[in-house]
Write an enzyme that holds these catalytic residues in place. Structure first.
Site, PDB file in Angstrom:
ATOM      1  N   LYS A 122      36.512  19.064  20.912  1.00 15.69           N
ATOM      2  CA  LYS A 122      36.600  17.754  20.265  1.00 15.69           C
ATOM      3  C   LYS A 122      37.741  17.684  19.255  1.00 15.69           C
ATOM      4  O   LYS A 122      38.549  16.745  19.275  1.00 15.69           O
ATOM      5  CB  LYS A 122      35.276  17.419  19.560  1.00 15.69           C
ATOM      6  CG  LYS A 122      34.083  17.311  20.464  1.00 15.69           C
ATOM      7  CD  LYS A 122      32.832  16.870  19.716  1.00 15.69           C
ATOM      8  CE  LYS A 122      32.341  17.866  18.689  1.00 15.69           C
ATOM      9  NZ  LYS A 122      31.899  19.141  19.290  1.00 15.69           N
ATOM     10  N   ASN A 145      33.897  13.864  12.693  1.00 16.17           N
ATOM     11  CA  ASN A 145      33.483  15.257  12.570  1.00 16.17           C
ATOM     12  C   ASN A 145      34.660  16.195  12.324  1.00 16.17           C
ATOM     13  O   ASN A 145      34.482  17.352  11.976  1.00 16.17           O
ATOM     14  CB  ASN A 145      32.727  15.675  13.838  1.00 16.17           C
ATOM     15  CG  ASN A 145      31.849  16.879  13.637  1.00 16.17           C
ATOM     16  OD1 ASN A 145      31.049  16.931  12.711  1.00 16.17           O
ATOM     17  ND2 ASN A 145      31.994  17.867  14.510  1.00 16.17           N
ATOM     18  N   HIS A 190      22.717  23.056  19.985  1.00 12.63           N
ATOM     19  CA  HIS A 190      21.929  22.228  19.059  1.00 12.63           C
ATOM     20  C   HIS A 190      20.569  21.840  19.637  1.00 12.63           C
ATOM     21  O   HIS A 190      20.026  20.785  19.295  1.00 12.63           O
ATOM     22  CB  HIS A 190      22.708  20.955  18.687  1.00 12.63           C
ATOM     23  CG  HIS A 190      24.043  21.206  18.078  1.00 12.63           C
ATOM     24  ND1 HIS A 190      24.230  22.037  16.999  1.00 12.63           N
ATOM     25  CD2 HIS A 190      25.284  20.739  18.417  1.00 12.63           C
ATOM     26  CE1 HIS A 190      25.512  22.060  16.684  1.00 12.63           C
ATOM     27  NE2 HIS A 190      26.169  21.307  17.537  1.00 12.63           N
TER      28      HIS A 190
END
Length: 252
Positions: A122, A145, A190
């Site tokens: 990302k 982020n 996650h």
């Protein structure tokens, strides 16, 4: 004309970087703001917000009476007592990214959002987007982020936002509709937060909601599947990993 947050009672859950930015933006928008965090020491660092009128309260486990909205930091799980209590009381809970989107939509000319998510790559991708567009003379900034809170990028007035979005941020975003979006890939990650790989994928898929252009990674099964889901965009561009990286890495 009054904005949608003017006069509203908003609780900001979390006194980290995104929480501070959310509180500052809400105060500027005319909201009455309370900030809470489990750490009293972290709240001490927000003394400047208190001087602007925010109330700082450590360790809240339910929203104060009269709370209209809760803006949570992305790391807070949905089952956190404060957030669960807010939902049970019928109080809407959103994240800083969703707040940024709503503030942006109040502008005469909102920014164009290019949203990037995925388990890996990302930051590299949004940094590439920022560099490519700046080289083309576009007023763009990488945010989300990657480090800069999206609400700060919106308030700065940039024309284009290259937005890195984690699954946590996407979970708390309900109306964000980026101009273009991509899920780079998906792998088990996650799962303690989301509960399952499918739930993790559902959070990632929200990046495609309402876009004009969806980009998928043809080399990743999850990416192609999510891009074709119920929130798929009007136009689908499918690129292989090699096709996406080779032009950038080739010598000039």
């Amino acid at each position: 004309m009054a904005g949608r947050f003017e006069g509203r009672n908003v609780l900001v859950a979390g006194a980290g970087v995104s929480g501070r930015s959310a509180a500052e933006a809400l105060l500027a928008a005319g909201a009455t703001v309370t900030v809470t965090d489990a750490s009293a020491d972290r709240l001490v660092a927000l003394a400047s917000l208190q001087a602007q009128g925010a109330e700082l309260v450590a360790g809240l486990v339910e929203p104060p009476a009269g709370t209209d909205l809760v803006v949570t930091s992305p790391g807070w799980r949905p089952d956190a007592p404060l957030l669960a209590a807010a939902v049970a009381a019928g109080v809407e809970v959103i994240g800083e990214v969703e707040l940024a989107w709503r503030l942006d939509q109040e502008k005469e000319v909102p920014a164009r959002w290019l949203a990037v998510t995925g388990t890996n790559g990302k930051t590299t991708t949004v940094s590439m987007l920022e560099s490519i567009l700046r080289a083309a003379g576009v007023d763009v900034v990488a945010c989300g982020n990657v480090g800069l809170p999206v609400v700060d990028a919106v308030r700065a007035g940039h024309e284009v936002l290259a937005v890195e979005l984690s699954s946590f941020q996407l979970h708390w975003s309900d109306s964000v509709a980026a101009f273009a979006a991509v899920v780079l890939n998906l792998a088990a990650d996650h799962l303690d937060w989301h509960g399952s790989l499918d739930a993790y994928g559902d959070a990632k898929a929200k990046v495609y909601a309402g876009n004009s252009v969806a980009v998928a990674n043809a080399d990743d099964e999850w990416s192609t599947r999510l891009s074709a889901g119920p929130s798929a965009a009007r136009k689908l561009s499918t690129l292989s990993t090699i096709a996406m990286t080779a032009p950038v890495l080739a010598p000039v």
